[in-house]
Design a protein around this motif. Structure first.
Motif, PDB file in Angstrom:
ATOM      1  N   PHE A 167       5.872  14.628   1.880  1.00  0.00           N
ATOM      2  CA  PHE A 167       5.858  13.387   1.095  1.00  0.00           C
ATOM      3  C   PHE A 167       5.523  13.676  -0.371  1.00  0.00           C
ATOM      4  O   PHE A 167       4.387  14.010  -0.692  1.00  0.00           O
ATOM      5  CB  PHE A 167       4.859  12.400   1.699  1.00  0.00           C
ATOM      6  N   GLN A 205      -5.728   7.915  -1.732  1.00  0.00           N
ATOM      7  CA  GLN A 205      -4.437   8.212  -1.077  1.00  0.00           C
ATOM      8  C   GLN A 205      -3.439   8.881  -2.012  1.00  0.00           C
ATOM      9  O   GLN A 205      -2.275   9.028  -1.672  1.00  0.00           O
ATOM     10  CB  GLN A 205      -3.845   6.928  -0.471  1.00  0.00           C
ATOM     11  N   PRO A 261       0.673   5.945  -0.974  1.00  0.00           N
ATOM     12  CA  PRO A 261       0.253   7.043  -0.105  1.00  0.00           C
ATOM     13  C   PRO A 261       1.195   8.234  -0.230  1.00  0.00           C
ATOM     14  O   PRO A 261       2.360   8.080  -0.556  1.00  0.00           O
ATOM     15  CB  PRO A 261       0.298   6.445   1.297  1.00  0.00           C
ATOM     16  N   SER A 262       0.643   9.406   0.045  1.00  0.00           N
ATOM     17  CA  SER A 262       1.373  10.624  -0.233  1.00  0.00           C
ATOM     18  C   SER A 262       1.122  11.663   0.860  1.00  0.00           C
ATOM     19  O   SER A 262       0.563  11.341   1.917  1.00  0.00           O
ATOM     20  CB  SER A 262       0.940  11.149  -1.598  1.00  0.00           C
ATOM     21  N   GLN A 263       1.555  12.883   0.585  1.00  0.00           N
ATOM     22  CA  GLN A 263       1.327  13.982   1.517  1.00  0.00           C
ATOM     23  C   GLN A 263      -0.184  14.143   1.775  1.00  0.00           C
ATOM     24  O   GLN A 263      -0.971  14.131   0.819  1.00  0.00           O
ATOM     25  CB  GLN A 263       1.896  15.270   0.890  1.00  0.00           C
ATOM     26  N   LEU A 264      -0.571  14.276   3.034  1.00  0.00           N
ATOM     27  CA  LEU A 264      -1.987  14.529   3.325  1.00  0.00           C
ATOM     28  C   LEU A 264      -2.370  15.916   2.816  1.00  0.00           C
ATOM     29  O   LEU A 264      -1.582  16.857   2.913  1.00  0.00           O
ATOM     30  CB  LEU A 264      -2.256  14.439   4.833  1.00  0.00           C
ATOM     31  N   PRO A 298      -5.786   9.263   3.884  1.00  0.00           N
ATOM     32  CA  PRO A 298      -5.324   7.923   4.260  1.00  0.00           C
ATOM     33  C   PRO A 298      -5.900   6.888   3.293  1.00  0.00           C
ATOM     34  O   PRO A 298      -7.032   7.031   2.828  1.00  0.00           O
ATOM     35  CB  PRO A 298      -5.913   7.726   5.674  1.00  0.00           C
ATOM     36  N   ALA A 299      -5.137   5.843   2.976  1.00  0.00           N
ATOM     37  CA  ALA A 299      -5.579   4.802   2.041  1.00  0.00           C
ATOM     38  C   ALA A 299      -6.706   3.967   2.631  1.00  0.00           C
ATOM     39  O   ALA A 299      -6.900   3.935   3.841  1.00  0.00           O
ATOM     40  CB  ALA A 299      -4.402   3.904   1.681  1.00  0.00           C
ATOM     41  N   GLY A 300      -7.466   3.299   1.740  1.00  0.00           N
ATOM     42  CA  GLY A 300      -8.502   2.381   2.193  1.00  0.00           C
ATOM     43  C   GLY A 300      -9.871   2.688   1.616  1.00  0.00           C
ATOM     44  O   GLY A 300     -10.884   2.208   2.117  1.00  0.00           O
TER      45      GLY A 300
END
Lengths: 394, 394
Positions: free
Chosen positions: B5, B228, B10-13, B234-236
């Motif tokens: 990603f 993220q 959000p993107s690549q982890l 992860p977002a949040g």
């Protein structure tokens, strides 16, 4: 050692959560765009699932926030111009009241001692409850003193007389299941109040009673919960359910040019929700997990989950009635089915440590009750066998 | 198919995230109490790690929110009584301005066309930049019209004259890395403005440039980001960093009896932070993951991460300079190193689809630029090899 968390939130993960996290990672859920079609489908499925599980009508809107505490702020911002009335039975109801004060409204509160429920006097319905406890109606604003005095006097005779609700009160706030005290408010009482005051909005905190509590949403304007309690998920997501009457109020406040907050005001949430989006980048992973757990609960059946919750609660209350450690809430009508408070004879610390050694994690009392009480969560993630194993140690 | 990603959040982890999630589940992180000692240690370690990674001085406070969008709201609520000035170079800067409007302040904005940077005229320093673009200072309030006109006239000759900042402006808001346009603001320009206006507070959105961007926090009052993007989580979860000067302003507004929000006002956040807690139940899992990724980044070394980011950005910009698809931001001084925008000749859709077939996910342009541009994130989770593999497909 494998541990079981009977803590009242964060709590034991719902049994399927770990599996769903693994699948989420396989599907790259934390990396997907919150503006793309995969997310939009997830959002739609989640809302549909919540509607089916909790019987939320299509008339009511479902929005996603980040916590129950945030929900309190958004409720006050979005539907209160001046005056909310808070029924305070513990720390979280008090937190709701305080949010209204902090947001510069003129809230009032009606408070009962910790561990006691509300005795409402429904004069018009002919139903009358006996007053059992000292009660008071506090007002933050001197201008409201007369009303307060009158209502406090009436309250001191017969419980809280609902005809004493000030005419300018816009919103009535109830903490249906007070996590700090284990006191619940019977939904019938709240419906009765709405029936006699249909023009007033009702806000309902079900943070620690969802999905157990059955709600007739046609009689409730705003309901909210978070996911780290009854749904057994990692914390960081709140859900708020908004009636047409409440949404109209938000529009009215907005048209008046009042401050209803920014990205998470209901108008902004609605605009995004229509596209199956949120204004900000939300906690997508938690939304995915909630969607999956809601599906799992639908397979089990909500009636079964509710019945089992009551069975487990009975086992717990019956047990403690017979030991030296007694249930904190005396009046069975007000006993929470999901958060059970126990008054310990030898202090909470020794009990908590003893349970911990065996892998059972329970909560301490809340605030000033920390050292004397324990709190046992009875959420759907906890099985009857878990409860029985816990009680064997006592 | 394994996907990478390159989406701007959000993107690549980050490569270690999956391992840390597995460990978090082993340690029951989603179930632990946010009032207990395990959480408190995590909170402390996370703040310490962020201080070391980003060189945040002990004078500055670190608080946890739920998103960058929330941070915008909290900034306005907590340090603006009336007037903020927003330097708008795209949709997220505009979102910040809009938050101030929605919160019933009287914000002003200074806007440049999409894809262009800010040319500041530092008269007192003798430094002068040439005006290259049509620019304007918009005011939401008629009473400010005179100032606006004067400053717009000056701006039209020489770029934005920083001596034209209205004297009653309390806060200057910069989107250091505008995710929608790929335009960055050189930090030196912002320091220079603070030097000439030390009494004004500076708010800095580094949502998509953290941890790449180097910041001298002694010159910035409020900085915020979410996890993220550059942190690959992860977002949040959002992080906000607050200077003593900004915190004093919050106290002043509070003492004046103004509405500074409820549970997430800086005073409430501070009260909890002193106990290594948050007012609400936070996204504990994301905090755990951030703490772990910050440690991982410290092992790699922030200088190496920054150098590699610039190398990868050079590869990307150099490549697109030579193809039919050109970098959107023409002036190299304003090119983001972390979010690279490319103007596509044949439309974004065909490019995005072609890359997707090979497992490379890039973002579309933002808003009105959706169909003509692609956005390529160059975050630390993306390796040089990933970039080279991506470019092979073009």
């Amino acid at each position: 050692m494998k541990r079981i968390f009977f803590t009242p939130g964060p709590s034991q993960l719902y049994p399927t959560v770990k599996k769903h996290i693994a699948q989420a990672l396989k599907e790259d859920i934390p990396s997907i765009s919150h503006r793309g079609s995969v997310y939009q489908e997830l959002s739609k499925k989640l809302k549909d699932g919540l509607r089916r599980l909790l019987d939320i009508p299509e008339t009511h809107k479902i929005y996603f926030l980040s916590s129950g505490t945030e929900a309190m702020e958004r409720v006050i911002e979005n539907v209160v111009q001046t005056s909310s009335l808070h029924f305070v039975n513990g720390a979280f109801a008090e937190r709701f009241f305080k949010a209204a004060e902090e947001l510069k409204k003129k809230p009032q509160k009606y408070e009962v001692p910790l561990g006691e429920g509300f005795h409402f006097n429904f004069r018009h319905s002919g139903k009358r409850t006996e007053r059992a406890h000292p009660e008071s109606l506090d007002v933050g604003d001197a201008g409201q003193a007369r009303l307060a005095k009158a209502s406090a006097e009436r309250a001191s005779m017969t419980g809280f007389d609902i005809s004493a609700i000030p005419s300018d009160t816009e919103l009535l706030c109830f903490t249906q299941n007070e996590t700090s005290t284990g006191v619940a408010i019977p939904m019938e009482d709240i419906y009765q109040i709405k029936k006699q005051h249909p023009e007033k909005l009702i806000a309902l905190d079900i943070v620690s009673s969802a999905p157990y509590v059955t709600i007739d949403f046609s009689k409730i304007d705003i309901t909210f919960f978070s996911v780290q309690k009854g749904f057994g998920l990692p914390a960081g997501l709140g859900v708020i359910i908004v009636s047409p009457q409440a949404f109209e109020k938000t529009k009215l406040l907005s048209e008046k040019g009042l401050n209803i907050g920014s990205y998470h005001n209901f108008l902004s949430l609605e605009q995004s929700s229509l596209k199956e989006q949120t204004p900000e980048t939300p906690n997508v992973l938690d939304m995915y997990l909630l969607q999956k757990v809601v599906e799992d609960m639908l397979v089990v059946g909500i009636e079964k989950i509710r019945k089992e919750t009551e069975e487990k609660a009975s086992i717990l209350y019956d047990f403690f009635e017979k030991t030296k450690n007694k249930p904190f809430v005396k009046d069975t009508r007000f006993r929470s089915q999901t958060v059970i408070l126990v008054q310990t004879l030898d202090g909470s610390k020794v009990v908590i440590e003893k349970l911990k050694e065996k892998g059972f994690i329970v909560g301490s009392g809340y605030g000033e009750l920390k050292d004397t009480q324990i709190r046992i969560a009875n959420f759907p993630a906890i099985t009857k066998k878990d409860v029985e194993s816990l009680l064997e140690i006592f």
